[in-house]
Each structure stands twice: as structure tokens, then as C-alpha cells.
Design a protein around this motif. Structure first.
Motif, mmCIF file in Angstrom:
data_model
loop_
_atom_site.group_PDB
_atom_site.id
_atom_site.type_symbol
_atom_site.label_atom_id
_atom_site.label_comp_id
_atom_site.label_asym_id
_atom_site.label_seq_id
_atom_site.Cartn_x
_atom_site.Cartn_y
_atom_site.Cartn_z
ATOM 1 N N ASN A 1 0.833 -1.212 0.000
ATOM 2 C CA ASN A 1 0.000 0.000 0.000
ATOM 3 C C ASN A 1 0.864 1.257 0.000
ATOM 4 O O ASN A 1 0.557 2.221 -0.700
ATOM 5 C CB ASN A 1 -0.956 0.006 1.192
ATOM 6 C CG ASN A 1 -2.128 -0.914 1.000
ATOM 7 O OD1 ASN A 1 -2.472 -1.295 -0.119
ATOM 8 N ND2 ASN A 1 -2.755 -1.297 2.099
ATOM 9 N N LEU A 2 1.932 1.259 0.766
ATOM 10 C CA LEU A 2 2.848 2.399 0.795
ATOM 11 C C LEU A 2 3.457 2.634 -0.584
ATOM 12 O O LEU A 2 3.507 3.765 -1.063
ATOM 13 C CB LEU A 2 3.958 2.168 1.822
ATOM 14 C CG LEU A 2 5.115 3.153 1.773
ATOM 15 C CD1 LEU A 2 4.659 4.553 2.170
ATOM 16 C CD2 LEU A 2 6.260 2.680 2.642
ATOM 17 N N VAL A 3 3.890 1.549 -1.225
ATOM 18 C CA VAL A 3 4.531 1.665 -2.534
ATOM 19 C C VAL A 3 3.549 2.231 -3.560
ATOM 20 O O VAL A 3 3.909 3.086 -4.370
ATOM 21 C CB VAL A 3 5.106 0.298 -2.971
ATOM 22 C CG1 VAL A 3 5.587 0.339 -4.408
ATOM 23 C CG2 VAL A 3 6.238 -0.107 -2.041
ATOM 24 N N ARG A 4 2.304 1.796 -3.517
ATOM 25 C CA ARG A 4 1.286 2.363 -4.423
ATOM 26 C C ARG A 4 1.087 3.852 -4.138
ATOM 27 O O ARG A 4 0.958 4.661 -5.048
ATOM 28 C CB ARG A 4 -0.048 1.625 -4.267
ATOM 29 C CG ARG A 4 -0.129 0.356 -5.084
ATOM 30 C CD ARG A 4 -1.531 -0.202 -5.113
ATOM 31 N NE ARG A 4 -2.000 -0.710 -3.827
ATOM 32 C CZ ARG A 4 -1.702 -1.903 -3.340
ATOM 33 N NH1 ARG A 4 -0.933 -2.730 -4.017
ATOM 34 N NH2 ARG A 4 -2.175 -2.273 -2.172
ATOM 35 N N THR B 1 10.108 -10.419 2.446
ATOM 36 C CA THR B 1 11.141 -9.610 1.815
ATOM 37 C C THR B 1 10.523 -8.878 0.628
ATOM 38 O O THR B 1 9.852 -9.493 -0.197
ATOM 39 C CB THR B 1 12.315 -10.491 1.350
ATOM 40 O OG1 THR B 1 12.786 -11.243 2.464
ATOM 41 C CG2 THR B 1 13.438 -9.634 0.790
ATOM 42 N N PHE B 2 10.746 -7.580 0.587
ATOM 43 C CA PHE B 2 10.206 -6.724 -0.480
ATOM 44 C C PHE B 2 11.376 -6.086 -1.217
ATOM 45 O O PHE B 2 12.319 -5.616 -0.592
ATOM 46 C CB PHE B 2 9.357 -5.600 0.116
ATOM 47 C CG PHE B 2 8.235 -6.076 0.976
ATOM 48 C CD1 PHE B 2 6.974 -6.305 0.445
ATOM 49 C CD2 PHE B 2 8.429 -6.287 2.331
ATOM 50 C CE1 PHE B 2 5.934 -6.741 1.250
ATOM 51 C CE2 PHE B 2 7.397 -6.717 3.151
ATOM 52 C CZ PHE B 2 6.148 -6.946 2.602
ATOM 53 N N LEU B 3 11.294 -6.063 -2.533
ATOM 54 C CA LEU B 3 12.254 -5.328 -3.353
ATOM 55 C C LEU B 3 11.495 -4.171 -3.992
ATOM 56 O O LEU B 3 10.550 -4.391 -4.754
ATOM 57 C CB LEU B 3 12.873 -6.220 -4.424
ATOM 58 C CG LEU B 3 13.804 -5.524 -5.417
ATOM 59 C CD1 LEU B 3 14.976 -4.854 -4.688
ATOM 60 C CD2 LEU B 3 14.300 -6.499 -6.465
ATOM 61 N N ILE B 4 11.899 -2.960 -3.643
ATOM 62 C CA ILE B 4 11.197 -1.749 -4.099
ATOM 63 C C ILE B 4 12.166 -0.921 -4.936
ATOM 64 O O ILE B 4 13.316 -0.720 -4.544
ATOM 65 C CB ILE B 4 10.725 -0.909 -2.885
ATOM 66 C CG1 ILE B 4 9.838 -1.752 -1.985
ATOM 67 C CG2 ILE B 4 10.014 0.355 -3.364
ATOM 68 C CD1 ILE B 4 9.585 -1.129 -0.617
ATOM 69 N N GLU B 5 11.669 -0.449 -6.065
ATOM 70 C CA GLU B 5 12.474 0.451 -6.901
ATOM 71 C C GLU B 5 11.882 1.854 -6.834
ATOM 72 O O GLU B 5 10.693 2.058 -7.064
ATOM 73 C CB GLU B 5 12.508 -0.022 -8.352
ATOM 74 C CG GLU B 5 13.432 0.844 -9.198
ATOM 75 C CD GLU B 5 13.651 0.275 -10.573
ATOM 76 O OE1 GLU B 5 13.550 1.049 -11.544
ATOM 77 O OE2 GLU B 5 13.937 -0.936 -10.679
ATOM 78 N N LYS B 6 12.724 2.807 -6.499
ATOM 79 C CA LYS B 6 12.318 4.210 -6.408
ATOM 80 C C LYS B 6 12.068 4.761 -7.801
ATOM 81 O O LYS B 6 12.861 4.576 -8.716
ATOM 82 C CB LYS B 6 13.420 5.024 -5.704
ATOM 83 C CG LYS B 6 13.124 6.477 -5.544
ATOM 84 C CD LYS B 6 12.064 6.684 -4.508
ATOM 85 C CE LYS B 6 11.855 8.177 -4.276
ATOM 86 N NZ LYS B 6 10.814 8.419 -3.297
ATOM 87 N N GLN B 7 10.945 5.454 -7.988
ATOM 88 C CA GLN B 7 10.602 6.047 -9.287
ATOM 89 C C GLN B 7 10.893 7.535 -9.281
ATOM 90 O O GLN B 7 10.957 8.172 -8.311
ATOM 91 C CB GLN B 7 9.133 5.817 -9.603
ATOM 92 C CG GLN B 7 8.800 4.359 -9.770
ATOM 93 C CD GLN B 7 9.617 3.677 -10.834
ATOM 94 O OE1 GLN B 7 9.671 4.120 -11.971
ATOM 95 N NE2 GLN B 7 10.292 2.605 -10.460
#
Length: 74
Positions: free
Chosen positions: A48-51, A68-74
Motif C-alpha cells: 500500500n505504501l509503494v502504491r 522480503t520486499f524489493l522496491i524500486e524508487k521512481q
């Protein structure tokens, strides 16, 4: 592009999502953040945060004891 790991094991809601938000704010576009958490609510809160931030959830892996989450900064 850089990669950073954020170990949030042992922290309970809302700390994992708050610390993830703070870490994402320091990244540059294209940077990646690996978030490791043992809090079950992270499965809901982190996506939800990433959205909300407009970043990309590249991968979400779940085991019996951690997520484990892999998040890419846009």
C-alpha cells in the motif's frame, strides 16, 4: 543506481511501514530498497505504501518467518 537493505525484523506495525517510508524518501530514482520484516501486517502495509508513493514493488517473497520486499524508487 544503488541498492540498500533495511532489516526491520522484530518491529511491529506501524514501525516497518514508517521506517520504509523514511528510507524511500532518501533514495534517488532507479535506486532499490530491500525491506526484510517479520511483521505479518507488512504484507498489506508495504505494498500500500509503494502504491501511495508511486514507486514500484519489484518482488515480494514470503517465508514462514519473514517477508522480503524489493522496491524500486521512481
Amino acid at each position: 543506481m544503488s541498492s540498500r537493505t533495511l532489516d526491520l525484523c522484530g518491529l511491529k506495525c506501524p514501525l516497518p511501514v514508517l521506517r520504509t517510508r523514511k528510507a524511500l524518501a532518501t533514495l534517488l530514482p532507479g535506486d532499490r530498497l530491500v525491506v526484510v520484516s517479520t511483521d505479518l501486517m507488512s504484507a498489506i502495509d508495504i505494498p500500500n505504501l509503494v502504491r501511495e508513493t508511486g514507486d514500484t514493488l519489484v518482488r515480494h517473497d514470503t517465508s514462514e518467518t519473514r517477508q522480503t520486499f524489493l522496491i524500486e524508487k521512481q
